[in-house]
Design a protein around this motif. Structure first.
Motif, PDB file in Angstrom:
ATOM      1  N   CYS A  17       0.857  -1.189   0.000  1.00 15.09           N
ATOM      2  CA  CYS A  17       0.000   0.000   0.000  1.00 15.09           C
ATOM      3  C   CYS A  17       0.891   1.235   0.000  1.00 15.09           C
ATOM      4  O   CYS A  17       1.705   1.410   0.901  1.00 15.09           O
ATOM      5  N   LEU A  18       0.732   2.067  -0.988  1.00 14.37           N
ATOM      6  CA  LEU A  18       1.518   3.295  -1.095  1.00 14.37           C
ATOM      7  C   LEU A  18       0.793   4.403  -0.343  1.00 14.37           C
ATOM      8  O   LEU A  18       0.280   5.353  -0.916  1.00 14.37           O
ATOM      9  N   ALA A  19       0.751   4.276   0.971  1.00 10.77           N
ATOM     10  CA  ALA A  19      -0.050   5.149   1.827  1.00 10.77           C
ATOM     11  C   ALA A  19       0.422   6.591   1.842  1.00 10.77           C
ATOM     12  O   ALA A  19      -0.375   7.504   1.977  1.00 10.77           O
ATOM     13  N   GLN A  66       9.440   4.315   4.889  1.00  9.11           N
ATOM     14  CA  GLN A  66       8.012   4.027   4.830  1.00  9.11           C
ATOM     15  C   GLN A  66       7.789   2.525   4.851  1.00  9.11           C
ATOM     16  O   GLN A  66       8.459   1.777   4.134  1.00  9.11           O
ATOM     17  N   TYR A  67       6.868   2.093   5.670  1.00 11.11           N
ATOM     18  CA  TYR A  67       6.418   0.697   5.666  1.00 11.11           C
ATOM     19  C   TYR A  67       5.493   0.537   4.470  1.00 11.11           C
ATOM     20  O   TYR A  67       4.555   1.305   4.287  1.00 11.11           O
ATOM     21  N   LEU A  68       5.766  -0.467   3.627  1.00 11.89           N
ATOM     22  CA  LEU A  68       4.988  -0.643   2.410  1.00 11.89           C
ATOM     23  C   LEU A  68       3.951  -1.752   2.484  1.00 11.89           C
ATOM     24  O   LEU A  68       2.912  -1.649   1.859  1.00 11.89           O
ATOM     25  N   GLY A  69       4.252  -2.833   3.185  1.00 12.06           N
ATOM     26  CA  GLY A  69       3.287  -3.922   3.201  1.00 12.06           C
ATOM     27  C   GLY A  69       3.878  -5.207   3.707  1.00 12.06           C
ATOM     28  O   GLY A  69       4.864  -5.209   4.440  1.00 12.06           O
ATOM     29  N   GLU A  70       3.279  -6.301   3.273  1.00  7.47           N
ATOM     30  CA  GLU A  70       3.651  -7.608   3.789  1.00  7.47           C
ATOM     31  C   GLU A  70       3.929  -8.611   2.682  1.00  7.47           C
ATOM     32  O   GLU A  70       3.337  -8.548   1.612  1.00  7.47           O
ATOM     33  N   VAL A  71       4.809  -9.530   3.000  1.00  8.75           N
ATOM     34  CA  VAL A  71       5.070 -10.668   2.130  1.00  8.75           C
ATOM     35  C   VAL A  71       3.897 -11.634   2.283  1.00  8.75           C
ATOM     36  O   VAL A  71       3.375 -11.826   3.374  1.00  8.75           O
ATOM     37  N   THR A  72       3.468 -12.207   1.172  1.00  7.60           N
ATOM     38  CA  THR A  72       2.335 -13.134   1.171  1.00  7.60           C
ATOM     39  C   THR A  72       2.726 -14.409   0.441  1.00  7.60           C
ATOM     40  O   THR A  72       3.761 -14.459  -0.223  1.00  7.60           O
ATOM     41  N   PRO A  73       1.897 -15.443   0.513  1.00  3.44           N
ATOM     42  CA  PRO A  73       2.181 -16.644  -0.272  1.00  3.44           C
ATOM     43  C   PRO A  73       2.178 -16.330  -1.765  1.00  3.44           C
ATOM     44  O   PRO A  73       1.507 -15.394  -2.217  1.00  3.44           O
ATOM     45  N   MET A  74       2.913 -17.103  -2.526  1.00  2.00           N
ATOM     46  CA  MET A  74       3.038 -16.896  -3.963  1.00  2.00           C
ATOM     47  C   MET A  74       1.677 -16.834  -4.650  1.00  2.00           C
ATOM     48  O   MET A  74       1.478 -16.047  -5.573  1.00  2.00           O
ATOM     49  N   VAL A  75       0.725 -17.649  -4.204  1.00  2.00           N
ATOM     50  CA  VAL A  75      -0.587 -17.683  -4.862  1.00  2.00           C
ATOM     51  C   VAL A  75      -1.318 -16.349  -4.748  1.00  2.00           C
ATOM     52  O   VAL A  75      -2.229 -16.074  -5.526  1.00  2.00           O
ATOM     53  N   GLY A  77       0.044 -13.448  -5.303  1.00  2.00           N
ATOM     54  CA  GLY A  77       0.566 -12.557  -6.323  1.00  2.00           C
ATOM     55  C   GLY A  77       1.130 -11.279  -5.741  1.00  2.00           C
ATOM     56  O   GLY A  77       1.329 -11.148  -4.542  1.00  2.00           O
ATOM     57  N   LEU A  78       1.365 -10.316  -6.615  1.00  2.00           N
ATOM     58  CA  LEU A  78       1.862  -9.000  -6.233  1.00  2.00           C
ATOM     59  C   LEU A  78       0.732  -8.002  -6.429  1.00  2.00           C
ATOM     60  O   LEU A  78       0.208  -7.856  -7.530  1.00  2.00           O
ATOM     61  N   THR A  79       0.344  -7.341  -5.351  1.00  2.68           N
ATOM     62  CA  THR A  79      -0.713  -6.333  -5.393  1.00  2.68           C
ATOM     63  C   THR A  79      -0.160  -5.030  -4.850  1.00  2.68           C
ATOM     64  O   THR A  79       0.423  -5.001  -3.769  1.00  2.68           O
ATOM     65  N   ILE A  80      -0.345  -3.958  -5.619  1.00  2.00           N
ATOM     66  CA  ILE A  80       0.072  -2.627  -5.185  1.00  2.00           C
ATOM     67  C   ILE A  80      -1.143  -1.723  -5.270  1.00  2.00           C
ATOM     68  O   ILE A  80      -1.739  -1.552  -6.339  1.00  2.00           O
ATOM     69  N   ASN A  81      -1.510  -1.139  -4.122  1.00  2.00           N
ATOM     70  CA  ASN A  81      -2.667  -0.250  -4.024  1.00  2.00           C
ATOM     71  C   ASN A  81      -2.221   1.150  -3.623  1.00  2.00           C
ATOM     72  O   ASN A  81      -1.194   1.328  -2.985  1.00  2.00           O
ATOM     73  N   THR A  82      -3.058   2.140  -3.946  1.00  2.00           N
ATOM     74  CA  THR A  82      -2.847   3.495  -3.462  1.00  2.00           C
ATOM     75  C   THR A  82      -3.397   3.600  -2.050  1.00  2.00           C
ATOM     76  O   THR A  82      -4.022   2.666  -1.553  1.00  2.00           O
ATOM     77  N   HIS A  83      -3.210   4.743  -1.415  1.00  2.00           N
ATOM     78  CA  HIS A  83      -3.738   4.927  -0.070  1.00  2.00           C
ATOM     79  C   HIS A  83      -5.265   4.920  -0.062  1.00  2.00           C
ATOM     80  O   HIS A  83      -5.877   4.670   0.954  1.00  2.00           O
TER      81      HIS A  83
END
Length: 104
Positions: A17-19, A66-75, A77-83
């Motif tokens: 999350c690009l908060a 800045q804290y950006l987010g968390e590592v997740t399981p491969m399934v 995927g990669l998700t990038i959201n705005t604030h």
């Protein structure tokens, strides 16, 4: 790009999350995500070490991290959201691995 490469090499996903950045900022989303800017470091560490690491950063670089987010399981995927939780990127790791490995 560093996030995508980290997901590929670790075969893990990420929820980002690009908060601290909004659409009103002078930098366009494509420039932010794919630009060749310098002086940035991406760090991934286990949850057990997060508090100590953030305390260190707050002491040494109080306004420059800045804290950006968390590592997740491969399934996941990669998700990038705005604030505002507007989705900028949502892609499977297999897709970015194919593009990365098939490039020049």
């Amino acid at each position: 790009m560093a996030l995508a490469e980290a997901c590929i090499s670790g075969q893990l996903g990420a929820q980002i999350c690009l908060a601290g950045i909004s659409a009103e900022d002078s930098l366009r989303w494509d420039q932010l995500l794919f630009g060749e800017g310098g002086a940035r470091i991406l760090v991934s560490l286990g949850q057990v070490n997060r508090g100590r690491w953030e305390s260190y950063l707050q002491q040494q670089l109080p306004h420059h991290w800045q804290y950006l987010g968390e590592v997740t399981p491969m399934v996941s995927g990669l998700t990038i959201n705005t604030h505002e939780q507007c989705s900028l990127i949502k892609v499977r790791i297999e897709e970015i691995t194919q593009g990365w490995s098939g490039a020049i």
